[in-house]
Scaffold this motif. Sequence first.
Motif, mmCIF file in Angstrom:
data_model
loop_
_atom_site.group_PDB
_atom_site.id
_atom_site.type_symbol
_atom_site.label_atom_id
_atom_site.label_comp_id
_atom_site.label_asym_id
_atom_site.label_seq_id
_atom_site.Cartn_x
_atom_site.Cartn_y
_atom_site.Cartn_z
ATOM 1 N N ALA A 58 5.256 -3.323 15.205
ATOM 2 C CA ALA A 58 5.193 -3.312 13.783
ATOM 3 C C ALA A 58 4.649 -4.770 13.418
ATOM 4 N N LEU A 59 5.215 -5.853 13.652
ATOM 5 C CA LEU A 59 5.262 -7.520 14.192
ATOM 6 C C LEU A 59 3.983 -7.926 13.600
ATOM 7 N N PHE A 60 3.903 -7.703 15.665
ATOM 8 C CA PHE A 60 2.442 -8.020 15.896
ATOM 9 C C PHE A 60 1.343 -7.712 14.705
ATOM 10 N N LYS A 61 1.344 -6.525 14.186
ATOM 11 C CA LYS A 61 0.437 -5.238 13.488
ATOM 12 C C LYS A 61 -0.163 -6.220 12.365
ATOM 13 N N GLY A 62 1.420 -6.800 12.224
ATOM 14 C CA GLY A 62 1.292 -7.291 10.959
ATOM 15 C C GLY A 62 0.129 -8.452 10.395
ATOM 16 N N VAL A 63 0.872 -8.927 11.929
ATOM 17 C CA VAL A 63 0.281 -10.832 12.016
ATOM 18 C C VAL A 63 -1.271 -10.174 12.091
ATOM 19 N N LEU A 64 -1.185 -9.497 12.911
ATOM 20 C CA LEU A 64 -3.397 -9.241 13.280
ATOM 21 C C LEU A 64 -4.054 -8.910 12.885
ATOM 22 N N ALA A 65 -3.202 -8.202 11.476
ATOM 23 C CA ALA A 65 -4.374 -7.271 10.355
ATOM 24 C C ALA A 65 -4.359 -9.184 9.459
ATOM 25 N N LYS A 66 -3.805 -9.269 9.560
ATOM 26 C CA LYS A 66 -4.074 -10.423 8.314
ATOM 27 C C LYS A 66 -4.698 -11.767 9.273
ATOM 28 N N GLN A 67 -4.039 -11.829 9.989
ATOM 29 C CA GLN A 67 -4.480 -13.766 10.501
ATOM 30 C C GLN A 67 -5.867 -13.261 11.378
ATOM 31 N N LEU A 68 -6.189 -12.029 12.092
ATOM 32 C CA LEU A 68 -7.405 -11.860 12.966
ATOM 33 C C LEU A 68 -8.233 -10.897 12.951
ATOM 34 N N GLN A 69 -7.512 -10.135 11.622
ATOM 35 C CA GLN A 69 -8.359 -9.356 10.640
ATOM 36 C C GLN A 69 -9.555 -8.135 11.248
ATOM 37 N N LEU A 70 -7.925 -7.745 12.216
ATOM 38 C CA LEU A 70 -8.360 -6.083 12.852
ATOM 39 C C LEU A 70 -8.267 -5.097 11.974
ATOM 40 N N SER A 71 -8.814 -3.922 12.447
ATOM 41 C CA SER A 71 -8.896 -3.028 11.596
ATOM 42 C C SER A 71 -7.190 -2.468 11.982
#
Length: 383
Positions: free
Chosen positions: A347-360
């Motif tokens: 959940a932490l990883f997803k929250g960062v990746l969605a914002k930082q790397l713009q992954l859907s």
Amino acid sequence: MSMTRRQFVAALGASSLLTLWPGTNALASGSDTRMLVVLLRGGLDGLHALPPVADPAYVRLRGALAPDDPLKLDGSFALHPSLKFMHQLYADKQLLPVLAVAPPYRQRSHFEAQDCLENGTAKPGGSTGWLNRCVAALPGSDGLAIATVMPLILRGEGEATTWSPPLPQEVNPILLQSLQPLYAADPVLAEAFSRAIETEAAGEMAMQGKGGKRAGVQLPQTMAAAARFMSKAEGPRIGFVEDSGWDTHGNQAGVLARKLSELDNALRAYRDGMAARWERTTVLVVTEFGRTAAVNGTGGTDHGTGGVAFLLGGGVRGGRIAGDWPGLNARDLNEGRDLRATTDLRALFKGVLAKQLQLSESVLDTRVFPDSRDVKPLDGLLV
């Protein structure tokens, strides 16, 4: 480090684009963000690094092991006194501790827990890592591991390279523990291996007594190297650094005072090396599990469950504590001994990746972390 074919093509394409449209650059397109994952192998004791000073059960469980003069944060939690730079980042709202966090694996094997953390699935196994799957989902991106051998977290089809420091790392104590029973069964090599282990332990204890560390590349040097690569305009967007020696079954106060100081200096070295790019960089400091809530009989702690993660960077919404605190009363502990994990690391990883790397969301749920739709990303981690 030599330039890969993809890096060369990307650089050539970027040059052509800048020639045709001078106002177009990586900053404008949002593709210049950076993310570094730092894995502390061995199980960092989150209750030592982030003491819950307001929990009345903490001192009772830890006694003399509780750090003296912790660096206060929000009245409920503090940082270990060795983490002075991280404390300053917290004051600057660039550090976000995430408490009671762990991968979905809830047992206490180093190897299985690390395997689960790196492959990004609900259980150990698999041959690719979630960080590599991030690289594969970002066309034109590269991953870099500061390691001798490509770690599981960056193995896969995505473009990733390794860079090894010129000096060897110290021998991983977990590896020695695993090899010991194999050598013990060999009538020829058993005695020689035993002597080698004794020599290694004696050297480590001697260096700890002098307040130092045995020869080898230390974490600050490794992190500085990561910054040298990742701060370049065409440098890798995704990086990985690992550090061992966090398995503190004995003499934890002395060992972690040194190790946490190294981590603190390493994060400073990385921040300084990233220079202006720090504002668009996010660093995740994670470990495979926490430690027991109570101190053991040798001044240390044993393998546990819930731990701590640290999120830091120029775009982090820091200056606060994230996660749900389960408490340290006996009825609140996992199996009556460990801090209960309330947040899945994914959940932490997803929250960062969605914002930082713009992954859907769909890419995160199916490609990066397969079969994880029920794990919702943490919101509000980054500005």
